[in-house]
Design a protein around this motif. Structure first.
Motif, mmCIF file in Angstrom:
data_model
loop_
_atom_site.group_PDB
_atom_site.id
_atom_site.type_symbol
_atom_site.label_atom_id
_atom_site.label_comp_id
_atom_site.label_asym_id
_atom_site.label_seq_id
_atom_site.Cartn_x
_atom_site.Cartn_y
_atom_site.Cartn_z
ATOM 1 N N TYR A 1 -1.968 9.364 -10.515
ATOM 2 C CA TYR A 1 -2.592 8.592 -11.588
ATOM 3 C C TYR A 1 -1.734 7.402 -12.004
ATOM 4 C CZ TYR A 1 -5.846 12.472 -12.023
ATOM 5 O OH TYR A 1 -6.791 13.425 -11.763
ATOM 6 N N SER A 2 -0.428 7.471 -11.763
ATOM 7 C CA SER A 2 0.452 6.381 -12.193
ATOM 8 C C SER A 2 0.608 5.288 -11.139
ATOM 9 C CB SER A 2 1.823 6.922 -12.587
ATOM 10 O OG SER A 2 2.492 7.445 -11.464
ATOM 11 N N LEU A 3 0.268 5.576 -9.893
ATOM 12 C CA LEU A 3 0.375 4.562 -8.850
ATOM 13 C C LEU A 3 -0.839 4.645 -7.951
ATOM 14 C CD1 LEU A 3 1.308 6.031 -5.875
ATOM 15 C CD2 LEU A 3 3.314 6.411 -7.250
ATOM 16 N N PRO A 4 -1.275 3.525 -7.452
ATOM 17 C CA PRO A 4 -2.403 3.596 -6.522
ATOM 18 C C PRO A 4 -1.917 4.090 -5.159
ATOM 19 C CG PRO A 4 -1.713 1.328 -6.810
ATOM 20 C CD PRO A 4 -0.871 2.158 -7.730
ATOM 21 N N ALA A 5 -2.578 5.087 -4.618
ATOM 22 C CA ALA A 5 -2.242 5.604 -3.285
ATOM 23 C C ALA A 5 -3.446 5.405 -2.379
ATOM 24 C CB ALA A 5 -1.859 7.071 -3.356
ATOM 25 N N SER A 6 -3.170 4.971 -1.173
ATOM 26 C CA SER A 6 -4.236 4.767 -0.194
ATOM 27 C C SER A 6 -4.440 5.980 0.687
ATOM 28 C CB SER A 6 -3.905 3.567 0.693
ATOM 29 O OG SER A 6 -3.839 2.418 -0.084
ATOM 30 N N LEU A 7 -3.458 6.874 0.677
ATOM 31 C CA LEU A 7 -3.507 8.072 1.514
ATOM 32 C C LEU A 7 -2.601 9.122 0.898
ATOM 33 C CD1 LEU A 7 -4.161 9.565 4.258
ATOM 34 C CD2 LEU A 7 -2.126 8.416 5.171
ATOM 35 N N VAL A 8 -3.034 10.389 0.953
ATOM 36 C CA VAL A 8 -2.211 11.516 0.530
ATOM 37 C C VAL A 8 -2.031 12.429 1.735
ATOM 38 C CG1 VAL A 8 -2.050 13.540 -0.977
ATOM 39 C CG2 VAL A 8 -3.002 11.401 -1.865
ATOM 40 N N ILE A 9 -0.776 12.752 2.029
ATOM 41 C CA ILE A 9 -0.444 13.717 3.075
ATOM 42 C C ILE A 9 0.148 14.917 2.360
ATOM 43 C CG2 ILE A 9 0.931 14.196 5.123
ATOM 44 C CD1 ILE A 9 1.034 11.142 5.593
ATOM 45 N N THR A 10 -0.485 16.083 2.493
ATOM 46 C CA THR A 10 -0.025 17.242 1.743
ATOM 47 C C THR A 10 0.188 18.463 2.624
ATOM 48 O OG1 THR A 10 -0.454 18.674 -0.169
ATOM 49 C CG2 THR A 10 -2.376 17.985 1.095
ATOM 50 N N ASP B 1 -12.606 8.975 -2.775
ATOM 51 C CA ASP B 1 -12.416 7.973 -1.732
ATOM 52 C C ASP B 1 -11.020 7.981 -1.106
ATOM 53 O OD1 ASP B 1 -15.020 7.111 -2.052
ATOM 54 O OD2 ASP B 1 -14.473 5.632 -3.571
ATOM 55 N N ILE B 2 -10.087 8.745 -1.673
ATOM 56 C CA ILE B 2 -8.728 8.785 -1.118
ATOM 57 C C ILE B 2 -8.719 9.684 0.112
ATOM 58 C CG2 ILE B 2 -6.347 9.536 -1.493
ATOM 59 C CD1 ILE B 2 -6.610 8.802 -4.374
ATOM 60 N N PRO B 3 -8.315 9.154 1.268
ATOM 61 C CA PRO B 3 -8.192 10.001 2.457
ATOM 62 C C PRO B 3 -7.022 10.971 2.287
ATOM 63 C CG PRO B 3 -8.033 7.658 3.026
ATOM 64 C CD PRO B 3 -8.045 7.756 1.555
ATOM 65 N N ILE B 4 -7.187 12.158 2.845
ATOM 66 C CA ILE B 4 -6.171 13.208 2.735
ATOM 67 C C ILE B 4 -5.895 13.768 4.120
ATOM 68 C CG2 ILE B 4 -5.595 15.457 1.733
ATOM 69 C CD1 ILE B 4 -7.746 14.782 -0.445
ATOM 70 N N ILE B 5 -4.623 13.923 4.432
ATOM 71 C CA ILE B 5 -4.213 14.626 5.638
ATOM 72 C C ILE B 5 -3.534 15.906 5.188
ATOM 73 C CG2 ILE B 5 -2.686 14.624 7.648
ATOM 74 C CD1 ILE B 5 -3.036 11.569 7.740
ATOM 75 N N ALA B 6 -4.040 17.048 5.661
ATOM 76 C CA ALA B 6 -3.459 18.353 5.335
ATOM 77 C C ALA B 6 -2.649 18.833 6.527
ATOM 78 C CB ALA B 6 -4.563 19.352 5.015
ATOM 79 N N MET B 7 -1.488 19.429 6.232
ATOM 80 C CA MET B 7 -0.629 19.919 7.313
ATOM 81 C C MET B 7 0.034 21.209 6.869
ATOM 82 S SD MET B 7 2.499 17.295 6.902
ATOM 83 C CE MET B 7 3.282 17.122 5.302
ATOM 84 N N SER B 8 0.501 21.978 7.830
ATOM 85 C CA SER B 8 1.235 23.186 7.514
ATOM 86 C C SER B 8 2.068 23.610 8.698
ATOM 87 C CB SER B 8 0.280 24.319 7.133
ATOM 88 O OG SER B 8 1.045 25.477 6.832
ATOM 89 N N GLY B 9 3.242 24.105 8.389
ATOM 90 C CA GLY B 9 4.101 24.673 9.414
ATOM 91 C C GLY B 9 3.952 26.179 9.463
ATOM 92 N N THR C 1 0.830 -1.186 0.000
ATOM 93 C CA THR C 1 0.000 0.000 0.000
ATOM 94 C C THR C 1 0.876 1.251 0.000
ATOM 95 O OG1 THR C 1 -1.654 -1.220 1.240
ATOM 96 C CG2 THR C 1 -1.879 1.163 1.202
ATOM 97 N N ASN C 2 0.513 2.224 -0.839
ATOM 98 C CA ASN C 2 1.305 3.448 -0.991
ATOM 99 C C ASN C 2 0.698 4.620 -0.236
ATOM 100 O OD1 ASN C 2 3.149 2.297 -2.915
ATOM 101 N ND2 ASN C 2 1.519 2.472 -4.428
ATOM 102 N N ILE C 3 1.578 5.409 0.380
ATOM 103 C CA ILE C 3 1.204 6.683 0.981
ATOM 104 C C ILE C 3 2.026 7.750 0.281
ATOM 105 C CG2 ILE C 3 1.248 8.112 3.066
ATOM 106 C CD1 ILE C 3 0.796 5.542 4.687
ATOM 107 N N LEU C 4 1.348 8.747 -0.257
ATOM 108 C CA LEU C 4 2.007 9.825 -0.982
ATOM 109 C C LEU C 4 2.158 11.039 -0.069
ATOM 110 C CD1 LEU C 4 3.118 11.051 -3.614
ATOM 111 C CD2 LEU C 4 0.759 11.618 -4.234
ATOM 112 N N ILE C 5 3.396 11.524 0.084
ATOM 113 C CA ILE C 5 3.691 12.717 0.870
ATOM 114 C C ILE C 5 4.044 13.837 -0.107
ATOM 115 C CG2 ILE C 5 5.242 13.775 2.560
ATOM 116 C CD1 ILE C 5 5.692 10.908 3.687
#
Length: 98
Positions: A44-53, A75-83, A2-6
């Motif tokens: 689009y090129s890889l399946p991601a189960s979660l995106v953290i941006t 359906d892709i869960p997203i976690i948003a963050m900021s410093g 399973t992939n997680i994209l940061i």
């Protein structure tokens, strides 16, 4: 696996986040994207189960990524963050989505 994209323009932070999360989530593969304008090519090129941006980036803001992902891949869960940072002349110290 399973992939997680940061997605974050700060390579040091992305690496630290990936290292920290991989200790807890060893069965996940982490992919980092330093240029937010390339996130959709990756997603689009890889399946991601979660995106953290990150929310504040120089080329494409996190809110644009979230909006487009929610329209195209709701359906892709997203976690948003900021410093924090500056957007449109306004200083943002912290932001939390409810």
């Amino acid at each position: 696996m399973t992939n997680i994209l940061i997605v974050d323009d700060d390579a040091d932070f992305s690496e630290a986040l990936q290292d920290s999360l991989s200790m807890l989530l060893s069965h996940y593969q982490f992919i980092t994207c330093g240029k937010s304008s390339q996130v959709f090519d990756l997603i689009y090129s890889l399946p991601a189960s979660l995106v953290i941006t990150d929310m504040i980036m120089p080329d494409v803001e996190g809110i644009e990524i979230i909006t487009r992902l929610k329209q195209e891949m709701p359906d892709i869960p997203i976690i948003a963050m900021s410093g924090g940072g500056r957007v449109g002349g306004v200083t943002i110290l912290s932001w939390r989505m409810r």
